[in-house]
Design an enzyme around this catalytic site. Sequence first.
Site, PDB file in Angstrom:
ATOM      1  N   MET A 192      -2.852   4.875   3.299  1.00 29.86           N
ATOM      2  CA  MET A 192      -2.773   5.159   4.723  1.00 29.86           C
ATOM      3  C   MET A 192      -3.858   6.131   5.195  1.00 29.86           C
ATOM      4  SD  MET A 192      -1.296   4.316   7.355  1.00 29.86           S
ATOM      5  CE  MET A 192      -2.301   4.760   8.763  1.00 29.86           C
ATOM      6  N   CYS A 220      -2.192   5.672  -6.004  1.00 27.57           N
ATOM      7  CA  CYS A 220      -0.776   5.923  -5.802  1.00 27.57           C
ATOM      8  C   CYS A 220      -0.008   4.910  -6.640  1.00 27.57           C
ATOM      9  CB  CYS A 220      -0.448   5.777  -4.315  1.00 27.57           C
ATOM     10  SG  CYS A 220       1.270   6.144  -3.946  1.00 27.57           S
ATOM     11  N   TYR A 236       0.859  -1.189   0.000  1.00 28.42           N
ATOM     12  CA  TYR A 236       0.000   0.000   0.000  1.00 28.42           C
ATOM     13  C   TYR A 236       0.885   1.224   0.000  1.00 28.42           C
ATOM     14  CZ  TYR A 236       0.973   1.005   4.920  1.00 28.42           C
ATOM     15  OH  TYR A 236       1.588   1.304   6.100  1.00 28.42           O
ATOM     16  N   CYS A 237       0.296   2.381  -0.391  1.00 24.97           N
ATOM     17  CA  CYS A 237       1.040   3.626  -0.251  1.00 24.97           C
ATOM     18  C   CYS A 237       0.130   4.787   0.122  1.00 24.97           C
ATOM     19  CB  CYS A 237       1.941   3.917  -1.446  1.00 24.97           C
ATOM     20  SG  CYS A 237       1.202   3.949  -3.056  1.00 24.97           S
ATOM     21  N   ARG A 238       0.021   5.813  -0.720  1.00 23.58           N
ATOM     22  CA  ARG A 238      -0.642   7.045  -0.258  1.00 23.58           C
ATOM     23  C   ARG A 238      -2.142   7.080  -0.447  1.00 23.58           C
ATOM     24  NH1 ARG A 238       3.886  10.237  -3.270  1.00 23.58           N
ATOM     25  NH2 ARG A 238       5.534  10.122  -1.713  1.00 23.58           N
TER      26      ARG A 238
END
Lengths: 221, 221
Positions: A207, A183, A177-179
Amino acid sequence: MSIRNPKQKLYEQFAIVAKALGHPQRLELIEHLAQGPRSVEALAMKLGLPIANVSQHLQTLRRAGLLSAERNGKFVNYRLVDDSGLAAFASVRTVAERHLAEVDRIVRGYFEARDDMEPVTRQELATRMRDGLVTVIDVRPPDEFALGHVPGAINVPLGDLPARLAELGKDKEVVAYCRGPWCVMSFEAVAALRSHGYAARRLADGMPEWRAAGMAVEVAA
Amino acid sequence: MSIRNPKQKLYEQFAIVAKALGHPQRLELIEHLAQGPRSVEALAMKLGLPIANVSQHLQTLRRAGLLSAERNGKFVNYRLVDDSGLAAFASVRTVAERHLAEVDRIVRGYFEARDDMEPVTRQELATRMRDGLVTVIDVRPPDEFALGHVPGAINVPLGDLPARLAELGKDKEVVAYCRGPWCVMSFEAVAALRSHGYAARRLADGMPEWRAAGMAVEVAA
DNA sequence: CTGTCATTCAATGATTTTATTGAATGATGT
DNA sequence: ACATCATTCAATAAAATCATTGAATGACAG
């Protein structure tokens, strides 16, 4: 000189908020600020834009009630005032995803080429983590990881991934996962992992959404 | 010539949607279209704007994926494609209501002067209607009433209210609603009713929200 | 075919937004 | 006090948006 009734005056205010969201780089600023508070300079660095330009965009967002600014020594730290700005961003995104052909084209052309699988939902991830079935990697830069991450996730910035593949066992599925939902880093990470024979999927969003949903967040000491 | 990565391209699309919402008269168009489909001319009449101007705004909204257009003989009928546009409007409104001081000022100066009571929620209204405790009046123009209204509501356009007070018994509380949360007509209606000794309150929002919440809607034969 | 009507298109100037540049401000450290 | 650094301000030109006008389009009625 037009006579404006109270309803029109209200609508002008609503339009100020929408107008503030109506610029791609301001949306990107919101995405970054959703990771955590940031100074003007830090944001300018992340976006690769002149500082004065970023400062002006931030003030536009502040005037629209989306950000607050707090002076801390020489620095001014901006932050999202609450989740309502992120919610507005999300609902605008929903309209675009559902009805703009160009969005479909971009998603098909770039994103689906990297990951055409169904992403993992937050609930699903929480369950599978509890049962020890997955390795969760956070592919954002370390500074963003430090401001809050999924408990138990390993920080593997996208650039470090090739060198750190050995850390990830092939016995468990890897979830990246990221932003946020679009993303690129998590898409790239999943593509890279798959090409090395890993079972890998993305978290459906990032997040900020995890935090907004009330899930537990771990912060660096 | 700037090289735009896929994320930036996506954000440009999202910005198109937000930009389309970033004009007070386009927001007003959305409010009217939330009552039901309308021709360009009908909308121009309601807003008191030149037809060509309204046509251009409608096309901006259509390009943003918010409206669809259907030709019907000489007329072109525009409609909201789904609830996502109204949801985006609502979330933008939420930001403004929470964080813009000017909104607070307008609400205090105009709206609270007409009705400073807590509005009735949809659920509360549904319950009190079922128990026969309230008279519900729809203060929108008859054409909007015809396209869908709260079952059992009486259509009393604001202008007709003074002449039709006798229809409303003082034994039951009167609940007024119109197009949405900040529709001035229901505020004016409540103020007028109170000044004549009626117990009157507003519904918290209007018909589109009632419909979007899945409540029963009555349509003229 | 011709005339009428609703809508869109195209062209225009006016206004607003945007990016850039360099100077001003405000806080810190010497 | 002075120099330094982060940020904001102010001024400018370029670009986009906006309202207005009149002409074009497309559908219907006679």
